[in-house]
Design a protein around this motif. Sequence first.
Motif, PDB file in Angstrom:
ATOM      1  N   ILE A  61       1.112  -1.470   0.014  1.00 48.94           N
ATOM      2  CA  ILE A  61       0.152  -0.208   0.185  1.00 48.94           C
ATOM      3  C   ILE A  61       1.393   1.493  -0.346  1.00 48.94           C
ATOM      4  O   ILE A  61       0.676   2.283  -0.755  1.00 48.94           O
ATOM      5  CB  ILE A  61      -1.306  -0.406   1.264  1.00 48.94           C
ATOM      6  CG1 ILE A  61      -2.025  -0.850   1.139  1.00 48.94           C
ATOM      7  CG2 ILE A  61      -1.788   1.382   1.116  1.00 48.94           C
ATOM      8  CD1 ILE A  61      -2.388  -1.548   2.226  1.00 48.94           C
ATOM      9  N   GLY A  62       2.230   0.653   0.900  1.00 50.66           N
ATOM     10  CA  GLY A  62       2.678   2.825   0.872  1.00 50.66           C
ATOM     11  C   GLY A  62       3.445   2.498  -0.350  1.00 50.66           C
ATOM     12  O   GLY A  62       3.498   3.999  -0.672  1.00 50.66           O
ATOM     13  N   GLY A  63       3.226   1.406  -1.445  1.00 50.61           N
ATOM     14  CA  GLY A  63       4.687   1.738  -2.504  1.00 50.61           C
ATOM     15  C   GLY A  63       3.352   2.960  -3.801  1.00 50.61           C
ATOM     16  O   GLY A  63       3.808   3.048  -4.685  1.00 50.61           O
ATOM     17  N   ILE A  64       2.109   2.533  -3.593  1.00 55.27           N
ATOM     18  CA  ILE A  64       1.141   4.343  -3.891  1.00 55.27           C
ATOM     19  C   ILE A  64       1.671   5.154  -4.095  1.00 55.27           C
ATOM     20  O   ILE A  64       1.353   6.060  -4.550  1.00 55.27           O
ATOM     21  CB  ILE A  64      -0.289   3.791  -3.521  1.00 55.27           C
ATOM     22  CG1 ILE A  64      -0.651   2.173  -3.707  1.00 55.27           C
ATOM     23  CG2 ILE A  64      -1.522   4.615  -4.515  1.00 55.27           C
ATOM     24  CD1 ILE A  64      -1.686   1.894  -2.827  1.00 55.27           C
ATOM     25  N   ALA A  65       2.366   5.705  -2.420  1.00 55.91           N
ATOM     26  CA  ALA A  65       1.986   7.056  -2.048  1.00 55.91           C
ATOM     27  C   ALA A  65       3.045   8.067  -3.527  1.00 55.91           C
ATOM     28  O   ALA A  65       2.342   8.864  -3.478  1.00 55.91           O
ATOM     29  CB  ALA A  65       2.746   7.204  -0.780  1.00 55.91           C
ATOM     30  N   VAL A  66       4.408   8.105  -3.713  1.00 53.40           N
ATOM     31  CA  VAL A  66       4.617   8.542  -4.189  1.00 53.40           C
ATOM     32  C   VAL A  66       4.512   8.528  -5.852  1.00 53.40           C
ATOM     33  O   VAL A  66       3.987   9.993  -6.521  1.00 53.40           O
ATOM     34  CB  VAL A  66       6.106   7.957  -4.381  1.00 53.40           C
ATOM     35  CG1 VAL A  66       7.253   8.760  -5.227  1.00 53.40           C
ATOM     36  CG2 VAL A  66       7.511   8.358  -3.490  1.00 53.40           C
ATOM     37  N   PRO A  67       3.797   7.726  -6.596  1.00 56.78           N
ATOM     38  CA  PRO A  67       3.112   7.363  -8.015  1.00 56.78           C
ATOM     39  C   PRO A  67       1.841   8.266  -7.718  1.00 56.78           C
ATOM     40  O   PRO A  67       1.632   9.119  -8.550  1.00 56.78           O
ATOM     41  CB  PRO A  67       2.888   6.637  -8.161  1.00 56.78           C
ATOM     42  CG  PRO A  67       3.100   4.942  -7.319  1.00 56.78           C
ATOM     43  CD  PRO A  67       3.959   6.140  -6.402  1.00 56.78           C
ATOM     44  N   ALA A  68       0.885   8.113  -6.445  1.00 63.20           N
ATOM     45  CA  ALA A  68      -0.339   8.706  -6.562  1.00 63.20           C
ATOM     46  C   ALA A  68       0.193  10.114  -6.945  1.00 63.20           C
ATOM     47  O   ALA A  68      -0.453  10.887  -7.188  1.00 63.20           O
ATOM     48  CB  ALA A  68      -1.092   8.085  -5.710  1.00 63.20           C
ATOM     49  N   ALA A  69       0.543   9.820  -6.087  1.00 63.03           N
ATOM     50  CA  ALA A  69       1.050  11.983  -5.630  1.00 63.03           C
ATOM     51  C   ALA A  69       1.725  12.848  -6.765  1.00 63.03           C
ATOM     52  O   ALA A  69       1.313  13.925  -7.326  1.00 63.03           O
ATOM     53  CB  ALA A  69       2.117  12.590  -4.598  1.00 63.03           C
ATOM     54  N   LEU A  70       2.505  12.296  -7.702  1.00 59.54           N
ATOM     55  CA  LEU A  70       2.622  13.113  -8.521  1.00 59.54           C
ATOM     56  C   LEU A  70       1.742  12.669  -9.933  1.00 59.54           C
ATOM     57  O   LEU A  70       1.853  13.457 -10.454  1.00 59.54           O
ATOM     58  CB  LEU A  70       4.056  11.637  -9.170  1.00 59.54           C
ATOM     59  CG  LEU A  70       5.255  11.961  -8.423  1.00 59.54           C
ATOM     60  CD1 LEU A  70       6.408  10.814  -9.046  1.00 59.54           C
ATOM     61  CD2 LEU A  70       6.018  13.559  -8.684  1.00 59.54           C
TER      62      LEU A  70
END
Length: 307
Positions: free
Chosen positions: A194-203
Amino acid sequence: MQGVLQGFGVIGAVIAVGFVLAHTGVLDQASQLMLARLVFFVATPCLLFTLLLKADLHRVFSAGLVVALASVVCAGGIYLVLARLVFRRDGADTVVGVLCSSYVNAGNLGLPIAVYVLGSGAAIAPILLMQLLVLTPLSFAFLDTLTSGRRPSIMRVLSQPARNPVTVGCFLGVALALTGWDPPSIVIDPVTMIGGIAVPAALLAYGVSLRLGPRPLSGGSAGELATVALLKVAVQPLAAWAIARLAFGMSGKDLLAAVIVASLPTAQNIFVYATRYGRAEVLARDAIFVTTVSSVPVLLAISAFLT
C-alpha cells in the motif's frame, strides 16, 4: 550529475502521465481529490511506517541533522516574517508557505540523487527523519488547529498528532524500530504494498492539477512565488553550506551531502497537504513546479563545484 538528471527524469515522466490522463479525460478533478485523499490518509502513513521501521535512528543524532534543521529554520523563518509583514497571509496559508520554502523532496527525489551523486542514500536519513518526526507533526498540529474553527487548547494541540494518519504512521514506525521487532511478512508485506502507492499517486495528482487547475505560474502572487523559490533553491543551500563549513568544519563528501540535501526542491506531498486542508494550493503547486525546474542547474553546479 547523471543521478540528478535521472532522478528528475523519473519524476517528470510520472507527472506527465497524470497530465496526459487528465487531458484525455481519463482523470478529472474529482480523481485528483481522490488520489490526494488516498495518499494522505492511507498510502503515505504506510510508506512512512515502513521507511522508519527500517531506518537507522542513530543517524538522526548527527551533525547532518543539525545542519538540516538549521537550514530549514533559516529559510522557513524568513518566509514566516515576510508572510506576516509583506504578503499578509493568514495562519494556515503561512504554514503551507513555510513548508514550500523549506520542506525538501527527500524521498522520491532525494534518495535516487543521493545514491547516484553521493554513492549512498544514507545522507538523506537525517533530514528525512527530522521532517517526518518533527516538521510534519508540528505543521499538522498547526494546520488542524488553525482550520478547525475552534479555539485551540493545550490538550487539543498536543493530541493533534495522534489524530493525523501521517504522524501516526511516523510514530508507529519509530516505536517498532526502537523495539527491534521485525514484523513477519504476512504483516509487513501488505503495508509495504500500500505504501508503494504513495509516491506515484501523489505525482499523478500533481500532473492532473497542472492540466485541470489554473495554469502554472498564474492565479497567485508572482512576488511571493519568487520569494519562496529563492528561499528554497538559494537561501537554504547557502545556509547549509555556511553552517556545515563554519560551525562543523565539514569538507569533502560530508559537505557535499549537506548542501545537496538542502538544495532539493519542494516536496510533492506539500501539494497533497495543501489540498487536504484547502489552503494555499496554488502556491504549493507552483512552488513545486518552479523549485523543481530551477533546482536542476543548482544541483548540477553544486555537484561540479564541491566535487
